[in-house]
Design an enzyme around this catalytic site. Structure first.
Site, mmCIF file in Angstrom:
data_model
loop_
_atom_site.group_PDB
_atom_site.id
_atom_site.type_symbol
_atom_site.label_atom_id
_atom_site.label_comp_id
_atom_site.label_asym_id
_atom_site.label_seq_id
_atom_site.Cartn_x
_atom_site.Cartn_y
_atom_site.Cartn_z
ATOM 1 N N ASN A 250 1.023 -1.209 -0.116
ATOM 2 C CA ASN A 250 0.124 0.134 -0.038
ATOM 3 C C ASN A 250 0.736 1.166 0.142
ATOM 4 O O ASN A 250 0.443 2.127 -0.536
ATOM 5 C CB ASN A 250 -1.139 -0.078 1.092
ATOM 6 C CG ASN A 250 -0.344 -0.249 2.381
ATOM 7 O OD1 ASN A 250 0.699 -0.666 2.626
ATOM 8 N ND2 ASN A 250 -1.263 0.758 3.453
ATOM 9 N N GLY B 27 2.519 -5.894 7.287
ATOM 10 C CA GLY B 27 1.330 -6.433 6.514
ATOM 11 C C GLY B 27 0.172 -6.658 7.301
ATOM 12 O O GLY B 27 -0.144 -6.073 8.301
ATOM 13 N N SER B 28 -0.746 -7.786 6.807
ATOM 14 C CA SER B 28 -2.103 -7.944 7.614
ATOM 15 C C SER B 28 -1.813 -8.744 8.791
ATOM 16 O O SER B 28 -0.753 -9.401 8.974
ATOM 17 C CB SER B 28 -2.839 -8.800 6.432
ATOM 18 O OG SER B 28 -1.994 -9.962 6.140
ATOM 19 N N GLU C 138 4.304 -4.958 12.193
ATOM 20 C CA GLU C 138 3.333 -3.765 11.819
ATOM 21 C C GLU C 138 2.336 -4.021 11.172
ATOM 22 O O GLU C 138 2.333 -4.445 9.957
ATOM 23 C CB GLU C 138 4.319 -2.823 11.084
ATOM 24 C CG GLU C 138 5.793 -2.158 11.556
ATOM 25 C CD GLU C 138 5.154 -0.903 12.540
ATOM 26 O OE1 GLU C 138 4.228 -0.385 12.756
ATOM 27 O OE2 GLU C 138 6.092 -0.850 13.437
ATOM 28 N N CYS D 119 -2.927 2.084 6.443
ATOM 29 C CA CYS D 119 -3.154 0.959 7.618
ATOM 30 C C CYS D 119 -3.612 1.853 8.828
ATOM 31 O O CYS D 119 -4.463 1.344 9.558
ATOM 32 C CB CYS D 119 -1.870 0.432 8.113
ATOM 33 S SG CYS D 119 -0.419 1.743 8.171
ATOM 34 N N GLU E 246 -10.939 -5.127 8.818
ATOM 35 C CA GLU E 246 -10.394 -4.012 8.318
ATOM 36 C C GLU E 246 -10.831 -3.463 6.732
ATOM 37 O O GLU E 246 -10.869 -4.559 6.058
ATOM 38 C CB GLU E 246 -8.937 -3.968 8.401
ATOM 39 C CG GLU E 246 -7.947 -2.903 8.042
ATOM 40 C CD GLU E 246 -6.712 -3.104 7.737
ATOM 41 O OE1 GLU E 246 -6.093 -4.158 8.153
ATOM 42 O OE2 GLU E 246 -5.796 -2.071 7.722
HETATM 43 P P1 NAD Z 1 -0.359 -8.829 3.268
HETATM 44 O O1 NAD Z 1 0.034 -9.509 4.782
HETATM 45 O O2 NAD Z 1 -1.036 -9.938 2.343
HETATM 46 O O3 NAD Z 1 1.122 -8.921 2.653
HETATM 47 C C1 NAD Z 1 2.390 -8.206 3.309
HETATM 48 C C2 NAD Z 1 3.733 -9.097 2.519
HETATM 49 O O4 NAD Z 1 3.698 -10.569 3.257
HETATM 50 C C3 NAD Z 1 3.722 -9.387 1.315
HETATM 51 O O5 NAD Z 1 5.293 -8.905 0.926
HETATM 52 C C4 NAD Z 1 3.353 -10.613 0.830
HETATM 53 O O6 NAD Z 1 4.112 -11.255 -0.224
HETATM 54 C C5 NAD Z 1 3.648 -11.567 2.197
HETATM 55 N N1 NAD Z 1 3.007 -12.509 2.151
HETATM 56 C C6 NAD Z 1 1.554 -12.701 1.996
HETATM 57 N N2 NAD Z 1 1.167 -13.917 2.287
HETATM 58 C C7 NAD Z 1 2.193 -14.506 2.877
HETATM 59 C C8 NAD Z 1 2.271 -15.648 3.677
HETATM 60 N N3 NAD Z 1 1.352 -16.635 3.431
HETATM 61 N N4 NAD Z 1 3.486 -15.991 4.373
HETATM 62 C C9 NAD Z 1 4.390 -15.046 4.212
HETATM 63 N N5 NAD Z 1 4.394 -13.887 3.592
HETATM 64 C C10 NAD Z 1 3.303 -13.692 3.141
HETATM 65 O O7 NAD Z 1 -0.513 -7.489 3.397
HETATM 66 P P2 NAD Z 1 -0.828 -6.364 2.238
HETATM 67 O O8 NAD Z 1 -1.960 -6.827 1.581
HETATM 68 O O9 NAD Z 1 0.313 -6.281 1.431
HETATM 69 O O10 NAD Z 1 -1.076 -5.019 3.025
HETATM 70 C C11 NAD Z 1 -2.279 -4.939 3.864
HETATM 71 C C12 NAD Z 1 -2.401 -5.018 5.125
HETATM 72 O O11 NAD Z 1 -0.984 -4.486 5.804
HETATM 73 C C13 NAD Z 1 -3.639 -4.312 5.901
HETATM 74 O O12 NAD Z 1 -3.817 -5.321 6.781
HETATM 75 C C14 NAD Z 1 -2.592 -3.057 6.403
HETATM 76 O O13 NAD Z 1 -3.461 -2.596 7.618
HETATM 77 C C15 NAD Z 1 -1.316 -3.488 6.837
HETATM 78 N N6 NAD Z 1 -0.305 -2.530 7.053
HETATM 79 C C16 NAD Z 1 0.267 -2.029 8.072
HETATM 80 C C17 NAD Z 1 1.271 -1.137 8.104
HETATM 81 C C18 NAD Z 1 1.781 -0.685 9.492
HETATM 82 O O14 NAD Z 1 2.753 0.001 9.359
HETATM 83 N N7 NAD Z 1 1.325 -1.192 10.490
HETATM 84 C C19 NAD Z 1 1.498 -0.582 7.000
HETATM 85 C C20 NAD Z 1 1.023 -0.996 5.839
HETATM 86 C C21 NAD Z 1 -0.091 -1.906 5.945
#
Ligand code: NAD
Length: 459
Positions: A115, A188-189, A210, A244, A334
């Site tokens: 994002n 990430g999520s 995060e 996020c 979310e």
């Molecule tokens: P995501 O968790 O789908 O992916 C994040 C990363 O994890 C990517 O690089 C992806 O390739 C990897 N990934 C995905 N599935 C995986 C698995 N099964 N095993 C290991 N790695 C895996 O998240 P997204 O869709 O890229 O981002 C959105 C989410 O991130 C939202 O929930 C948002 O709130 C959160 N976010 C948090 C922050 C923060 O600073 N706290 C910032 C940005 C986004």
């Protein structure tokens, strides 16, 4: 194809060579990285535009500018940050000189989301390098242009033995997580955060997570509604709501709900026109899968503004939803898109009922001119961080640690906090040899009174 175990093993050997402990070496890496990023400024704007039509202005304010500030900060302060910090001796160490040494963890894995694909990949990398670690970064597979550019920039500025970007999706991330790391930094999520935490637990690897969550935005009746609507129209729809720390939903005092909705509609139209699809300032949803996810959330919702969806072009209009139930789809997860549900409250109990229905959020916002209400709200609810009378801006001050709590994350970064995150605090006591007080040595008979006196003096 990258051979992950081989690259990591080279990074391990390089870390052991002690080269990254040299602060001037770190500084030279950071300066080269900055130069390369500056010379790629236009390429960064264009990559983000190609990935999800992110406007140059938004890329500057929320990605490029923040990365450059973080680099400037690290370059300016690194010598100070890395100096061992002297602390007072204690009764047990006296006579001694006691220090905290900042020690790099070693080999770091950074996994980034899509994002804010440039910022959230490069910012942790800067502080990992500043703290003297090596790093393997996996940028998001969903922002191909930006991730490719990140890979190029890192390749041009850092030897593979210090830092490398390895692109790929779940399979690559899984292989990376199967290795033994000294620290894992994941953004990430929540669901993937749990996978990361499990992988880290296998080797007792420390982690920063995060994550996200449903961040509430409370508005009481003491506010200037026009100003509130203006600020929310910015903070909620920046990056098309894919932030996020975006306000996930509004909880407004019920007697001002209607005028607030009218004010917010006016502000949204001012920002993006009557047809936001035509606006050059409104980004797209990252992919069709996420458009369909958001469309599904709208199915049982009462849309009172916007609601236009074009799956083919990944477009969702800024959308307002009236008073959803807490068990509706839109209030279950979310949102992470340009949809804003508006709930109401009359009593403190109503607020508690809504906010405590969810895990601890990453952010909480309160719009009010009532100091007692503000204080009570920020003390009562647990959340990562927040803002009084605006959205998002706490992210932009490197002096404020940024991170979640509970399900919204673990650990924090930004500025010096980021440097600290990637450093182990090693406590060292250097015993003086000019005296060797006999009180601690057996036989203890007759010494307890003296020990108690000393204890009092030192505490
Ligand atoms: P995501 O968790 O789908 O992916 C994040 C990363 O994890 C990517 O690089 C992806 O390739 C990897 N990934 C995905 N599935 C995986 C698995 N099964 N095993 C290991 N790695 C895996 O998240 P997204 O869709 O890229 O981002 C959105 C989410 O991130 C939202 O929930 C948002 O709130 C959160 N976010 C948090 C922050 C923060 O600073 N706290 C910032 C940005 C986004």
């Amino acid at each position: 194809m990258n051979n992950i175990p081989e690259i990591l093993s080279k990074q391990r050997a390089f870390f052991k060579s002690q080269k990254t402990k040299d602060v001037s070496y770190r500084l030279s890496l950071l300066k080269t990285l900055k130069q390369e990023i500056v010379s790629n400024e236009q390429a960064i704007y264009s990559a983000l535009k190609k990935d999800f039509r992110k406007p140059e202005f938004e890329t500057f304010i929320s990605e490029y500018g923040l990365v450059i500030s973080e680099l400037n900060l690290a370059i300016k302060n690194l010598k100070k940050w890395t100096k061992p910090k002297r602390v007072k001796s204690s009764m047990l160490t006296f006579p001694s000189r006691d220090y905290i040494y900042k020690e790099p963890y070693g080999n770091i894995l950074i996994i980034a989301p899509w994002n804010y694909p440039f910022l959230l990949a490069i910012e942790p990398l800067i502080m990992a390098i500043a703290a003297g670690n090596t790093a393997i970064l996996k940028p998001s597979e969903l922002t191909k242009h930006t991730s490719q550019l990140i890979t190029d920039i890192i390749q041009k500025t850092c030897p593979e033995t210090v830092a490398i970007s390895i692109e790929g999706g779940v399979e690559t991330a899984t292989e990376l997580l199967a290795q033994k790391w000294d620290y894992i930094f994941f953004t990430g999520s929540v669901s993937v955060g749990k996978i990361v935490a499990q992988a880290a637990a296998k080797y007792m690897t420390p982690v920063t997570l995060e994550l996200g969550g449903k961040s509430p935005c409370i508005i009481d009746e003491t506010v200037d509604l026009k100003l509130v609507a203006r600020r929310i129209s910015w903070g909620k729809f920046l990056n098309a709501g894919q932030t996020c720390i975006a306000a996930d939903y509004i909880i407004i005092k019920s007697n001002i709900k209607e005028p607030f909705i009218e004010a917010l509609k006016t502000e949204i139209i001012k920002r993006y026109g009557v047809n936001p699809k035509e606006s050059p300032d409104f980004p797209r949803i990252i992919n069709k899968k996420n458009v369909l996810r958001l469309a599904d959330m709208l199915e049982d919702s009462q849309v009172i503004f916007g609601g236009h969806i074009d799956v083919e072009t990944c477009y969702i209009a800024p959308t307002l939803v009236d008073n959803p139930n807490l068990d509706s789809k839109i209030m279950s997860d979310e949102i992470f898109g340009p949809i804003l549900p508006i709930l109401t409250y009359d009593t403190e109990q109503n607020l508690e009922h809504i906010i405590w229905n969810y895990d601890k959020p990453l952010a909480l916002y309160v719009f009010s001119n009532n100091d007692a209400f503000i204080k009570q709200t920020i003390k009562k609810y647990s959340f990562g961080g927040g803002v009084i009378n605006d959205l998002l801006i706490h992210f932009g001050n490197h002096r404020l640690p940024f991170g979640g709590v509970g399900a919204s994350g673990l650990g924090a970064y930004h500025g010096k906090t980021g440097f600290d995150t990637f450093s182990h605090n090693k406590g060292i006591s250097k015993r003086g040899n000019w005296t060797d007080p006999g009180v601690r040595y057996a036989p203890y008979k007759g010494k307890l009174a003296l020990l108690k006196k000393m204890f009092k003096y030192f505490s």
